[in-house]
Design a protein around this motif. Structure first.
Motif, PDB file in Angstrom:
ATOM      1  N   PHE A  44      36.712   7.092 117.388  1.00 23.24           N
ATOM      2  CA  PHE A  44      35.755   6.067 117.779  1.00 23.24           C
ATOM      3  C   PHE A  44      34.562   6.756 118.438  1.00 23.24           C
ATOM      4  N   PRO A  45      33.366   6.716 117.779  1.00 24.35           N
ATOM      5  CA  PRO A  45      32.255   7.570 118.207  1.00 24.35           C
ATOM      6  C   PRO A  45      31.860   7.467 119.678  1.00 24.35           C
ATOM      7  N   GLU A  46      31.711   6.253 120.209  1.00 23.26           N
ATOM      8  CA  GLU A  46      31.265   6.129 121.596  1.00 23.26           C
ATOM      9  C   GLU A  46      32.304   6.718 122.558  1.00 23.26           C
ATOM     10  N   VAL A  47      33.564   6.491 122.253  1.00 27.82           N
ATOM     11  CA  VAL A  47      34.641   7.043 123.083  1.00 27.82           C
ATOM     12  C   VAL A  47      34.597   8.579 123.028  1.00 27.82           C
ATOM     13  N   SER A  49      31.940  10.536 122.448  1.00 32.56           N
ATOM     14  CA  SER A  49      30.789  11.038 123.205  1.00 32.56           C
ATOM     15  C   SER A  49      31.085  11.053 124.701  1.00 32.56           C
ATOM     16  N   ARG A  50      31.710   9.987 125.186  1.00 31.52           N
ATOM     17  CA  ARG A  50      32.029   9.895 126.612  1.00 31.52           C
ATOM     18  C   ARG A  50      32.978  11.003 127.039  1.00 31.52           C
ATOM     19  N   VAL A  53      31.193  14.524 127.279  1.00 32.08           N
ATOM     20  CA  VAL A  53      30.348  14.783 128.446  1.00 32.08           C
ATOM     21  C   VAL A  53      31.222  14.965 129.696  1.00 32.08           C
TER      22      VAL A  53
ATOM     23  N   ARG B  72      23.392  10.693 128.368  1.00 34.92           N
ATOM     24  CA  ARG B  72      24.264  11.836 128.062  1.00 34.92           C
ATOM     25  C   ARG B  72      23.463  13.098 127.741  1.00 34.92           C
ATOM     26  N   SER B  76      24.192  16.229 130.020  1.00 31.13           N
ATOM     27  CA  SER B  76      24.691  17.433 129.351  1.00 31.13           C
ATOM     28  C   SER B  76      23.773  18.622 129.645  1.00 31.13           C
ATOM     29  N   LYS B  79      24.278  19.743 133.242  1.00 33.35           N
ATOM     30  CA  LYS B  79      25.546  20.464 133.407  1.00 33.35           C
ATOM     31  C   LYS B  79      25.447  21.877 132.840  1.00 33.35           C
ATOM     32  N   TYR B 220      28.302   3.642 132.703  1.00 33.92           N
ATOM     33  CA  TYR B 220      28.342   2.802 131.501  1.00 33.92           C
ATOM     34  C   TYR B 220      28.453   1.363 131.957  1.00 33.92           C
ATOM     35  N   ALA B 226      35.006   1.568 126.768  1.00 41.75           N
ATOM     36  CA  ALA B 226      34.586   1.190 125.423  1.00 41.75           C
ATOM     37  C   ALA B 226      35.775   0.633 124.667  1.00 41.75           C
ATOM     38  N   GLY B 235      32.763   2.587 114.507  1.00 38.70           N
ATOM     39  CA  GLY B 235      31.676   3.435 114.045  1.00 38.70           C
ATOM     40  C   GLY B 235      30.375   3.005 114.684  1.00 38.70           C
ATOM     41  N   SER B 237      28.317   1.726 117.945  1.00 40.00           N
ATOM     42  CA  SER B 237      28.491   1.948 119.369  1.00 40.00           C
ATOM     43  C   SER B 237      28.878   0.628 120.023  1.00 40.00           C
ATOM     44  N   PRO B 238      29.873   0.659 120.899  1.00 43.36           N
ATOM     45  CA  PRO B 238      30.174  -0.553 121.642  1.00 43.36           C
ATOM     46  C   PRO B 238      29.208  -0.706 122.809  1.00 43.36           C
TER      47      PRO B 238
END
Lengths: 360, 244
Positions: A44-47, A49-50, A53, B72, B76, B79, B220, B226, B235, B237-238
């Motif tokens: 799941f893309p958003e998960v 990315s989180r 980071v 992010r 990133s 960091k 968030y 999410a 796929g 973004s939530p």
């Protein structure tokens, strides 16, 4: 000696490694997100990315600590530039840019698939490779047959027309009620099953080197699920296997074994044929699905050529493979500017790096 | 020397602060090109201020609320910059950084700061003036512009990002005597110079080990975790607050 730090965050593994001279792994740290994505049955893309980071700082620090070197001893910093999930790539790339900026070290944006290929150079570093070699890339996102005529020289002979091989494993795994990722779980279930119990379709016997797995997936679905009513069928869309119900009289083990056998047959047949046609000196298999033992075994059985594949810990995404590919590119003079953009889609060709900056 | 980075919305802002003076600051609308522009911009900022990179001893970064992807990128980068020399990194919210930039013109007035969210909505937080500073009164929320102006029950200044719809709703609110005033555009600009100052002050008041770069996480808003609402949209973004 050349020390390269490789950072990988293109999908669902946050990874970093230090590789010496493109051959010796000084450290290799991988934080996997499998548990996070298991409940979705896929990445799941958003998960993702989180999680990247959150993990990246500790992963890179651990890789440096394990290697026992200081940032000042690095010769270059390499990072996966693409292909992959854009949100995931952005984390690794911007982290690497920050690191390169603060240390003054050269930065190299590396092709993920080239990384998979160069993971093979980490396994038997003292053997010279005689080109051309045939490469089969099989993972959750990629299925490609590539002819390599030299370092950094790629001719794509074919690839999947629909699902990637690993994706097919995931989808059938989900259908059978097996946990994510499908590959290892199907392999495990298949050990107790009969691979000839079901006759699933193999590749079309055509001349091309393209693969197709959706027919196989559909055949499995038709064979093992409760047939939907006409009304439900009319509403059926892509991803219908997610809602399909397994028939109570099927053996998960037999289906797993028969499906795995069919998928491996498809991969092996075309790979062996391409290797013969192009006079390859050996066959390299890389990517997550290269961990599959039936694939390894069948590939060895169906061809006279030497077959090489990475050790299990280098099959899935890792930083060492990025550092290994970066070493080759570093020697060839590649240096990336600080303004490079991530490339979620980036075909691997001989001029991939020349074209990269024009793609944005 | 402290380097501050804000990539939380379409805006991009970076600043260099030495604890006394702001040596340099760059702020512009970068659209969705933060990942391309940020690193060279930091390099250019340092060059212009004739500051070698190793003079940077601390970092500040905007942790949202805002665009998930934008935040992010900045976090990133920060960091990565912090890693080699284990520099302290202070995460500051976009709305707090905005509040720090606002003067108190009339004592009975409160403050509402805003950043643009996805789907035409706005993220807003309220502050009250106390002991020569704006103190956060209510947690940031995502809402429609109309809802924001309808919720105003006491005189307040509005500062931060605003779009056409927000401006229409602001004028409509003024027309019906809602006690709201818009700060001038220059005050509404979210500048990293203020973020730098907030970060610097926090560093002076707390031991640096509380500002480990690893511990800094984006905010968030709303969807704390999410979730895939259904498999068909997997796929996408939530991201409720994502603006890109």
């Amino acid at each position: 000696m050349t020390y390269i730090l490789g950072i990988e965050s293109s999908c669902d593994e946050t990874a970093a490694a230090v590789v010496i001279d493109g051959k010796t792994i000084a450290s290799n740290v991988v934080a996997t997100q499998i548990d996070l994505h298991a409940k979705y049955g896929g990445v799941f893309p958003e998960v993702a990315s989180r999680a990247h980071v959150e993990a990246i700082g500790a992963v890179v620090e651990q890789a440096m600590e394990d290697a026992g070197i200081d940032y000042s001893q690095l010769d270059a910093i390499a990072v996966t530039r693409g292909p992959g999930l854009v949100g995931s790539l952005l984390v690794g790339v911007n982290y690497a840019k920050g690191l390169a900026l603060s240390t003054g070290k050269p930065l190299l944006g590396i092709h993920h698939i080239e990384g998979h290929i160069y993971s093979l150079w980490l396994t038997q570093p003292f053997r010279e490779v005689v080109f051309p070699v045939l490469v089969l890339i099989v993972s959750g996102g990629h299925t490609d047959l590539i002819l390599m005529r030299g370092h950094g020289q790629y001719e794509r002979l074919g690839g999947t027309l629909d699902d990637a091989a690993g994706e097919a494993f995931d989808k059938v795994g989900r259908l059978l009620g097996l946990p994510f990722p499908g590959g290892p779980h199907i392999q495990q279930a298949a050990q107790l099953g009969n691979p000839t119990a079901y006759k699933f379709p193999r590749a079309k016997q055509d001349e091309s080197y393209d693969f197709s797995f959706s027919g196989l997936k559909t055949a499995v679905m038709r064979e093992v699920t409760v047939q939907p009513s006409t009304q439900a069928r009319s509403k059926r869309r892509r991803g219908a296997e997610k809602k399909a119900r397994l028939r109570s009289d099927v053996s998960v083990h037999d289906v797993a074994a028969s499906f795995q056998a069919a998928l491996v047959d498809i991969l092996v047949e075309k790979t062996a044929r391409a290797a013969a046609e192009y006079g390859a000196t050996e066959i390299l298999i890389a990517g997550g699905v290269s961990a599959n033992s039936l694939l390894r075994q069948q590939m060895r059985a169906k061809t006279e050529l030497p077959v090489r594949y990475p050790p299990l810990n280098l099959c899935t995404d890792n930083g060492a493979m990025i550092a290994a590919a970066a070493h080759m590119r570093f020697e060839m003079g590649l240096r990336s500017n600080l303004n490079f953009e991530v490339l979620p889609m980036w075909p691997l060709t001989s001029d991939a790096y020349e074209l990269a900056d024009k793609m944005v | 020397m402290l380097l501050a980075i804000d990539t939380a919305t379409r805006l991009l802002s970076i600043a260099l602060y030495d604890g006394c003076q702001l040596l340099a600051e760059m702020t512009w609308q970068a659209g969705t090109t933060h990942s391309v522009q940020l690193a060279p911009a930091i390099q250019a900022l340092l060059t212009r201020a004739q500051t070698p990179i190793h003079d940077i001893a601390a970092l500040g970064v905007a942790i949202g609320p805002g665009s998930y992807t934008g935040v992010r990128i900045g976090v990133s980068m920060a960091k990565g910059l912090a890693a080699a020399h284990r520099l302290p990194l202070v995460g500051v919210t976009t709305l707090d950084a905005l509040a720090a930039a606002q003067p108190s013109l009339q004592s009975r007035y409160g403050l509402i700061t805003t950043v643009l969210a996805g789907r035409g909505r706005v993220i807003a937080a309220t502050y009250r003036w106390s002991k020569r500073a704006w103190v956060n009164r209510a947690e940031p929320r995502i809402m429609e512009w109309e809802e924001l102006f309808n919720s105003i029950d006491a005189p307040a200044y509005l500062s931060g990002e605003i779009n056409d719809e927000g401006y229409r709703q602001f004028e409509a609110a003024q027309a019906r005597d809602v006690p709201i005033e818009l700060m001038p555009a220059a005050f509404r600009l979210r500048r990293a110079g203020f973020l730098a100052q907030v970060a610097w002050e926090r560093l002076q008041n707390t031991a640096p080990e509380h500002f480990k770069a690893d511990a800094v996480m984006p905010i968030y808003l709303k969807s704390g975790q999410a979730t895939a609402t259904n498999n068909e949209t997997a796929g996408d973004s939530p991201a409720e607050a994502s603006s890109d």
